[in-house]
Motif scaffolding. Structure first.
Motif, PDB file in Angstrom:
ATOM      1  N   GLN A   1      55.444  27.834  30.183  1.00  0.00           N
ATOM      2  CA  GLN A   1      55.074  26.521  30.801  1.00  0.00           C
ATOM      3  C   GLN A   1      56.114  26.085  31.448  1.00  0.00           C
ATOM      4  O   GLN A   1      56.074  25.526  32.480  1.00  0.00           O
ATOM      5  N   GLN A   2      57.388  26.180  30.835  1.00  0.00           N
ATOM      6  CA  GLN A   2      58.572  25.977  31.867  1.00  0.00           C
ATOM      7  C   GLN A   2      58.899  26.662  32.891  1.00  0.00           C
ATOM      8  O   GLN A   2      59.131  25.932  33.935  1.00  0.00           O
ATOM      9  N   SER A   3      58.510  27.741  32.922  1.00  0.00           N
ATOM     10  CA  SER A   3      58.710  28.620  34.065  1.00  0.00           C
ATOM     11  C   SER A   3      57.603  28.183  35.292  1.00  0.00           C
ATOM     12  O   SER A   3      57.945  27.956  36.591  1.00  0.00           O
ATOM     13  N   ASN A   4      56.252  27.822  34.811  1.00  0.00           N
ATOM     14  CA  ASN A   4      55.515  27.543  35.718  1.00  0.00           C
ATOM     15  C   ASN A   4      55.751  26.016  36.287  1.00  0.00           C
ATOM     16  O   ASN A   4      55.703  26.001  37.458  1.00  0.00           O
ATOM     17  N   MET A   5      56.289  25.102  35.433  1.00  0.00           N
ATOM     18  CA  MET A   5      56.678  23.729  36.020  1.00  0.00           C
ATOM     19  C   MET A   5      57.974  24.031  37.105  1.00  0.00           C
ATOM     20  O   MET A   5      57.890  23.211  38.082  1.00  0.00           O
ATOM     21  N   ALA A   6      58.815  24.756  36.770  1.00  0.00           N
ATOM     22  CA  ALA A   6      59.935  25.139  37.459  1.00  0.00           C
ATOM     23  C   ALA A   6      59.459  25.858  38.864  1.00  0.00           C
ATOM     24  O   ALA A   6      60.030  25.417  39.982  1.00  0.00           O
ATOM     25  N   THR A   7      58.665  26.587  38.743  1.00  0.00           N
ATOM     26  CA  THR A   7      57.960  27.173  40.164  1.00  0.00           C
ATOM     27  C   THR A   7      57.364  26.397  40.813  1.00  0.00           C
ATOM     28  O   THR A   7      57.564  26.221  42.351  1.00  0.00           O
ATOM     29  N   ILE A   8      56.441  25.277  40.378  1.00  0.00           N
ATOM     30  CA  ILE A   8      56.057  24.584  41.078  1.00  0.00           C
ATOM     31  C   ILE A   8      56.998  23.615  41.702  1.00  0.00           C
ATOM     32  O   ILE A   8      56.625  23.171  42.958  1.00  0.00           O
ATOM     33  N   ALA A   9      57.924  23.026  41.215  1.00  0.00           N
ATOM     34  CA  ALA A   9      58.960  22.234  41.625  1.00  0.00           C
ATOM     35  C   ALA A   9      59.745  22.876  42.918  1.00  0.00           C
ATOM     36  O   ALA A   9      59.899  22.411  43.996  1.00  0.00           O
ATOM     37  N   GLN A  10      59.962  24.297  42.770  1.00  0.00           N
ATOM     38  CA  GLN A  10      60.886  24.818  43.805  1.00  0.00           C
ATOM     39  C   GLN A  10      59.725  25.204  44.918  1.00  0.00           C
ATOM     40  O   GLN A  10      60.313  24.901  45.979  1.00  0.00           O
ATOM     41  N   GLN A  11      58.557  25.558  44.680  1.00  0.00           N
ATOM     42  CA  GLN A  11      57.884  25.708  46.059  1.00  0.00           C
ATOM     43  C   GLN A  11      57.342  24.358  46.709  1.00  0.00           C
ATOM     44  O   GLN A  11      57.179  24.285  47.884  1.00  0.00           O
ATOM     45  N   ALA A  12      57.637  23.236  45.979  1.00  0.00           N
ATOM     46  CA  ALA A  12      57.253  22.006  46.621  1.00  0.00           C
ATOM     47  C   ALA A  12      58.498  21.326  47.431  1.00  0.00           C
ATOM     48  O   ALA A  12      58.476  20.942  48.393  1.00  0.00           O
ATOM     49  N   LYS A  13      59.527  22.225  47.113  1.00  0.00           N
ATOM     50  CA  LYS A  13      60.659  21.864  47.989  1.00  0.00           C
ATOM     51  C   LYS A  13      60.959  22.751  49.216  1.00  0.00           C
ATOM     52  O   LYS A  13      61.823  22.783  50.058  1.00  0.00           O
ATOM     53  N   ARG A  14      60.135  23.738  49.457  1.00  0.00           N
ATOM     54  CA  ARG A  14      60.285  24.838  50.463  1.00  0.00           C
ATOM     55  C   ARG A  14      60.115  23.973  51.881  1.00  0.00           C
ATOM     56  O   ARG A  14      59.514  23.082  52.186  1.00  0.00           O
ATOM     57  N   LYS A  15      61.031  24.419  52.735  1.00  0.00           N
ATOM     58  CA  LYS A  15      60.975  24.338  54.105  1.00  0.00           C
ATOM     59  C   LYS A  15      60.137  25.196  54.969  1.00  0.00           C
ATOM     60  O   LYS A  15      60.395  26.503  54.440  1.00  0.00           O
ATOM     61  N   HIS A  16      59.587  24.715  56.036  1.00  0.00           N
ATOM     62  CA  HIS A  16      58.578  25.611  56.617  1.00  0.00           C
ATOM     63  C   HIS A  16      58.827  25.597  58.243  1.00  0.00           C
ATOM     64  O   HIS A  16      59.034  24.638  58.637  1.00  0.00           O
ATOM     65  N   THR A  17      59.103  26.660  58.802  1.00  0.00           N
ATOM     66  CA  THR A  17      59.244  26.862  60.111  1.00  0.00           C
ATOM     67  C   THR A  17      57.907  27.363  60.880  1.00  0.00           C
ATOM     68  O   THR A  17      57.518  28.535  60.524  1.00  0.00           O
ATOM     69  N   GLN A  18      57.363  26.247  61.313  1.00  0.00           N
ATOM     70  CA  GLN A  18      56.009  26.663  61.962  1.00  0.00           C
ATOM     71  C   GLN A  18      56.021  28.019  62.937  1.00  0.00           C
ATOM     72  O   GLN A  18      56.649  27.611  64.140  1.00  0.00           O
ATOM     73  N   ARG A  19      54.932  28.567  62.623  1.00  0.00           N
ATOM     74  CA  ARG A  19      55.159  29.860  63.508  1.00  0.00           C
ATOM     75  C   ARG A  19      54.065  29.499  64.847  1.00  0.00           C
ATOM     76  O   ARG A  19      54.287  30.073  65.893  1.00  0.00           O
ATOM     77  N   PHE A  20      52.980  29.165  64.484  1.00  0.00           N
ATOM     78  CA  PHE A  20      52.199  28.676  65.435  1.00  0.00           C
ATOM     79  C   PHE A  20      51.276  27.353  64.790  1.00  0.00           C
ATOM     80  O   PHE A  20      50.826  27.407  63.526  1.00  0.00           O
ATOM     81  N   ASN A  21      50.863  26.525  65.477  1.00  0.00           N
ATOM     82  CA  ASN A  21      50.262  24.970  65.044  1.00  0.00           C
ATOM     83  C   ASN A  21      48.742  25.488  64.880  1.00  0.00           C
ATOM     84  O   ASN A  21      48.151  25.542  66.003  1.00  0.00           O
ATOM     85  N   MET A  22      48.121  25.509  63.621  1.00  0.00           N
ATOM     86  CA  MET A  22      46.678  25.557  63.638  1.00  0.00           C
ATOM     87  C   MET A  22      45.814  24.443  63.874  1.00  0.00           C
ATOM     88  O   MET A  22      44.644  24.634  63.542  1.00  0.00           O
ATOM     89  N   SER A  23      46.471  23.244  63.742  1.00  0.00           N
ATOM     90  CA  SER A  23      45.851  22.010  63.827  1.00  0.00           C
ATOM     91  C   SER A  23      45.468  21.887  65.422  1.00  0.00           C
ATOM     92  O   SER A  23      46.297  21.877  66.353  1.00  0.00           O
ATOM     93  N   GLY A  24      44.286  21.760  65.521  1.00  0.00           N
ATOM     94  CA  GLY A  24      43.730  21.836  66.905  1.00  0.00           C
ATOM     95  C   GLY A  24      43.359  23.015  67.625  1.00  0.00           C
ATOM     96  O   GLY A  24      43.059  22.879  68.859  1.00  0.00           O
TER      97      GLY A  24
END
Length: 478
Positions: free
Chosen positions: A33-56
């Motif tokens: 449970q602790q590991s799952n919660m830690a992973t959720i928090a880690q992944q929520a903080k991820r930064k993303h460089t958009q490769r191609f905008n799929m919106s529109g």
């Protein structure tokens, strides 16, 4: 305190808050449970460089949309039937773990007199992979248990196919990112099949918002309040009791998108605004554990389900947007309450609410009369309803919204139009449920929403219900 424990507290935001010794993350929390919660928090903080905008994004036009279906239990057969009624669709393949299910759906197509003659794939857990390897399929339509949604969608996109998946689109934050990254890399659509965005009142209020009736939208509410105890505990319901198991092991808003999706579209989330952070509170479980005990007394089958880890009855998740607006999303599939998705839209000039009755107001003095509401409906009914609304009601699927959703998807693919729901919607709407679990486990502390659009939300165009450039796909009358 060892380094691992210190890192965990830092990652989950508990260090210095004085709450690490209580609740789920206290002494009663398992390492998993602790590991799952830690992973959720880690992944929520991820930064993303958009490769191609799929919106529109306008994918190349498809004269015919050749479809392979995966999952023919609860939702799949209805989807196959609806798609068989849409011009330009060719049903190429049907896949289910159980051969009899695939065979039954093919037989219904034949009995209906359609020209579809799909190849069947079944008997193996990964039979869908063989189907995705075909070069004569354009779209994979996924109606499986939740844990297969992302694996199948990613595999389909990696093999040059668009993907449409039932809700929720993922079961982890890592999977949300996989969907986004794969869609951008392959330039293949990944649509979450949020049918409630196509319910008649929801798209009426969306069009009213677009035309400025409500003024500036300030607040929205949605929910999934739907008593499902008997269905979740039924041996004839979800295969291998998979949905009951989800409710046994996760504590949060497990199914947010029915209420959330329409509100996000009205409030231009990912298209002019973005969800900033959320907080969630959960009641205790007052019924599921007791139901399991009661059933186990007369049937040994239910003994493994007698555990005190069931999700609480009511979850309330609140969200603040980047532009200072708010949303409230609820989830309760246990309590004996009438069905409701709430669907409340509140702006500076007016508001609307669907449940328990469809109501619209333009001031604090009271609701509009039935005649006044009918006049607004005549004025603001969107083109898609005028085009296929009556046929959608006849063909069905939750009153017609399922057919409206499927028709719109096919019409967009055939005409090279952007989809109303893109991969950023699939990821962010799903992430609300996952992050609600973290908030509940952390005494309702807030957690930041990840920006799956990498900042593109600031310039992405809002959802457009216009049929301009499309609306050319006919409905097949049987």
């Amino acid at each position: 305190m060892n380094n691992n424990r210190r890192d965990f507290l830092k990652i989950t935001g508990l260090a210095g808050l004085g709450i690490a010794g209580s609740g789920l993350l206290g002494g009663c929390a398992t390492a998993e449970q602790q590991s799952n919660m830690a992973t959720i928090a880690q992944q929520a903080k991820r930064k993303h460089t958009q490769r191609f905008n799929m919106s529109g994004y306008r994918a190349p036009k498809l004269e015919k949309v050749r479809i392979g279906f995966v999952g023919l239990g609860m939702r799949g057969p209805g989807a196959v039937n609806r798609m068989s009624r849409i011009e330009g669709v060719e049903i190429m393949a049907l896949c289910d773990l159980l051969p009899e299910r695939a065979e039954a759906v093919k037989k219904k197509l034949q009995e209906a007199g359609t020209a579809h003659n799909p190849t069947l794939y079944s008997g193996r857990e990964d039979a869908w992979k063989e189907m995705c390897l075909r070069t004569d399929i354009d779209l994979i339509y996924i109606t499986t248990p939740w844990h297969l949604h992302t694996p199948i969608a990613v595999y389909a996109m990696d093999h040059d196919k668009h993907a449409a998946t039932e809700v929720p689109a993922a079961v982890s934050m890592e999977e949300c990112w996989q969907l986004v990254e794969t869609s951008e890399r392959t330039k293949k659509h990944c649509m979450m099949l949020e049918n409630c965005c196509y319910d008649f009142f929801e798209i009426l209020t969306l069009n009213m918002a677009r035309q400025g009736y409500f003024g500036e939208i300030i607040h929205g509410e949605g929910a999934y309040i739907h008593q499902l105890v008997d269905l979740n505990f039924s041996k004839e319901g979800y295969q291998d009791m998979w949905r009951l198991k989800e409710n046994m092991t996760r504590n949060g808003n497990l199914y947010p998108t029915h209420g959330l999706g329409p509100i996000c579209q009205v409030m231009n989330i990912n298209r002019g605004d973005a969800m900033d952070y959320l907080t969630a509170v959960q009641s205790d479980d007052f019924q599921m554990f007791e139901e399991a005990k009661k059933r186990a007394e007369g049937d040994p089958f239910y003994k493994p389900f007698v555990q005190d880890t069931y999700r609480g009855n009511m979850n309330t998740t609140t969200i603040r947007t980047k532009k200072g607006k708010t949303m409230m999303i609820q989830h309760d599939v246990t309590s004996p309450r009438p069905y409701s998705r709430i669907h409340l839209v509140s702006g500076t000039k007016g508001m609307a609410r669907k449940w328990p009755e469809q109501k619209i107001a333009s001031s604090h003095e009271g609701w509009l009369t039935e005649e006044e509401v009918k006049a607004l409906e005549a004025q603001y009914t969107p083109e898609i309803v005028k085009r296929i609304g009556e046929m959608a009601k006849k063909i069905g699927g939750h009153g017609g919204m399922d057919f409206m959703m499927d028709w719109r998807l096919i019409d967009c693919l055939r005409n090279g139009l952007p989809l109303d729901q893109d991969v950023y919607d699939a990821a962010s709407w799903t992430a609300v449920g996952l992050l609600s679990e973290w908030s509940v486990a952390n005494r309702s502390n807030s957690i930041d929403m990840p920006d799956f659009t990498a900042g593109a939300w600031q310039t992405n165009a809002p959802v457009n219900l216009s049929l301009a450039g499309g609306g050319t796909t006919n409905v097949i009358v049987q």
